[in-house]
Design a protein around this motif. Structure first.
Motif, mmCIF file in Angstrom:
data_model
loop_
_atom_site.group_PDB
_atom_site.id
_atom_site.type_symbol
_atom_site.label_atom_id
_atom_site.label_comp_id
_atom_site.label_asym_id
_atom_site.label_seq_id
_atom_site.Cartn_x
_atom_site.Cartn_y
_atom_site.Cartn_z
ATOM 1 N N SER A 56 0.945 -1.162 0.148
ATOM 2 C CA SER A 56 0.013 0.133 -0.078
ATOM 3 C C SER A 56 1.029 1.129 -0.092
ATOM 4 O O SER A 56 0.605 2.212 -0.820
ATOM 5 C CB SER A 56 -0.869 0.126 1.096
ATOM 6 O OG SER A 56 -1.610 1.222 1.317
ATOM 7 N N ARG A 60 0.824 3.749 -3.128
ATOM 8 C CA ARG A 60 0.566 5.370 -2.812
ATOM 9 C C ARG A 60 1.798 6.390 -3.101
ATOM 10 O O ARG A 60 1.673 7.414 -3.719
ATOM 11 C CB ARG A 60 0.153 5.498 -1.400
ATOM 12 C CG ARG A 60 -1.209 5.031 -1.218
ATOM 13 C CD ARG A 60 -1.977 5.282 0.091
ATOM 14 N NE ARG A 60 -3.256 5.187 0.054
ATOM 15 C CZ ARG A 60 -4.364 5.762 -0.557
ATOM 16 N NH1 ARG A 60 -3.789 6.842 -0.860
ATOM 17 N NH2 ARG A 60 -5.548 5.386 -0.216
ATOM 18 N N LEU A 71 -8.745 4.416 -7.062
ATOM 19 C CA LEU A 71 -8.798 4.223 -5.795
ATOM 20 C C LEU A 71 -10.172 3.691 -5.402
ATOM 21 O O LEU A 71 -11.175 4.180 -6.000
ATOM 22 C CB LEU A 71 -8.651 5.076 -4.766
ATOM 23 C CG LEU A 71 -7.071 5.914 -4.948
ATOM 24 C CD1 LEU A 71 -7.249 7.124 -3.930
ATOM 25 C CD2 LEU A 71 -5.983 5.017 -4.539
ATOM 26 N N ALA A 73 -13.047 2.059 -2.851
ATOM 27 C CA ALA A 73 -13.279 1.861 -1.293
ATOM 28 C C ALA A 73 -14.736 1.603 -1.315
ATOM 29 O O ALA A 73 -15.504 1.825 -2.145
ATOM 30 C CB ALA A 73 -12.680 2.875 -0.499
ATOM 31 N N TYR A 79 -11.062 -0.321 2.412
ATOM 32 C CA TYR A 79 -10.466 -0.562 0.798
ATOM 33 C C TYR A 79 -11.326 -1.941 0.323
ATOM 34 O O TYR A 79 -11.891 -2.446 0.978
ATOM 35 C CB TYR A 79 -9.148 -1.038 0.954
ATOM 36 C CG TYR A 79 -8.199 0.277 1.096
ATOM 37 C CD1 TYR A 79 -8.178 1.487 0.565
ATOM 38 C CD2 TYR A 79 -7.071 0.213 2.087
ATOM 39 C CE1 TYR A 79 -7.601 2.585 0.737
ATOM 40 C CE2 TYR A 79 -6.281 1.311 2.126
ATOM 41 C CZ TYR A 79 -6.407 2.407 1.462
ATOM 42 O OH TYR A 79 -5.725 3.338 1.463
ATOM 43 N N PRO A 103 -6.809 -2.198 -3.820
ATOM 44 C CA PRO A 103 -7.665 -0.961 -3.826
ATOM 45 C C PRO A 103 -6.964 0.227 -4.693
ATOM 46 O O PRO A 103 -7.727 1.077 -4.820
ATOM 47 C CB PRO A 103 -7.762 -0.666 -2.359
ATOM 48 C CG PRO A 103 -6.535 -1.294 -1.823
ATOM 49 C CD PRO A 103 -6.544 -2.689 -2.463
ATOM 50 N N SER A 140 -11.447 8.364 -7.668
ATOM 51 C CA SER A 140 -11.670 7.539 -6.449
ATOM 52 C C SER A 140 -13.173 7.043 -6.603
ATOM 53 O O SER A 140 -14.060 7.804 -7.176
ATOM 54 C CB SER A 140 -11.560 8.533 -4.936
ATOM 55 O OG SER A 140 -10.285 8.623 -4.902
ATOM 56 N N ARG A 142 -15.970 5.169 -4.532
ATOM 57 C CA ARG A 142 -16.788 4.679 -3.411
ATOM 58 C C ARG A 142 -18.151 4.166 -3.622
ATOM 59 O O ARG A 142 -19.024 4.813 -4.131
ATOM 60 C CB ARG A 142 -16.907 5.762 -2.366
ATOM 61 C CG ARG A 142 -15.725 6.224 -1.802
ATOM 62 C CD ARG A 142 -15.855 7.218 -0.634
ATOM 63 N NE ARG A 142 -14.467 7.530 -0.080
ATOM 64 C CZ ARG A 142 -14.187 7.241 1.354
ATOM 65 N NH1 ARG A 142 -14.941 6.633 1.992
ATOM 66 N NH2 ARG A 142 -12.948 7.874 1.566
#
Length: 143
Positions: A56, A60, A71, A73, A79, A103, A140, A142
């Motif tokens: 991780s 990153r 990303l 999550a 994640y 992730p 990202s 989600r």
């Protein structure tokens, strides 16, 4: 300070600087070794991972060196892996399809406008438009 003391001091300083440089190189090499294997070739390639703290951290740290980072999550912030991803160019032509095994995905793709679609194993789907070029971008998702 005598010439001998200055010489000894500079020698110790050189040794200290050399030791720091070696340590920094070792940390960089360790971060590279913590990275999963890249897939694809040429202008379009990717790597997904980020499971475990070493991997991780390595993923990153490398985000700023690649044109696109993805990303994944859950809505609670945990994640998420095993996400199906389709990246299509502005003309709708497929550019890349992958299953995110972690992730974080780093994607090397030519500059341009893309639609990134992500679907979880549970069937939840999201899409984002991204423009790649002029620096690292992060999308990202989600769920």
């Amino acid at each position: 300070m005598s010439c001998v003391q200055a010489f000894i001091g500079s020698k110790n300083l050189r040794r200290a600087l050399l030791a720091c440089a070696c340590a920094a190189g070792a940390v960089g090499a360790q971060a590279q070794s913590a990275m999963p294997q890249w897939k694809g070739e040429g202008a379009v390639r990717y790597v997904c991972g980020g499971i475990g703290s070493d991997e991780s951290n390595a993923m990153r740290a490398a985000m700023k060196e690649h044109p696109l980072a993805l990303l994944f999550a859950r809505s609670d912030g945990a994640y998420l892996a095993d996400v199906d991803v389709d990246i299509k160019g502005a003309d709708g032509a497929p550019s890349l399809a992958l299953r995110a095994s972690g992730p974080v995905c780093l994607v090397d793709i030519p500059d341009g406008r893309y639609t990134v679609s992500a679907r979880t194993t549970g069937g939840e789907a999201k899409s984002q438009a991204v423009t790649v070029g002029g620096g690292a971008k992060t999308a990202s998702f989600r769920f």
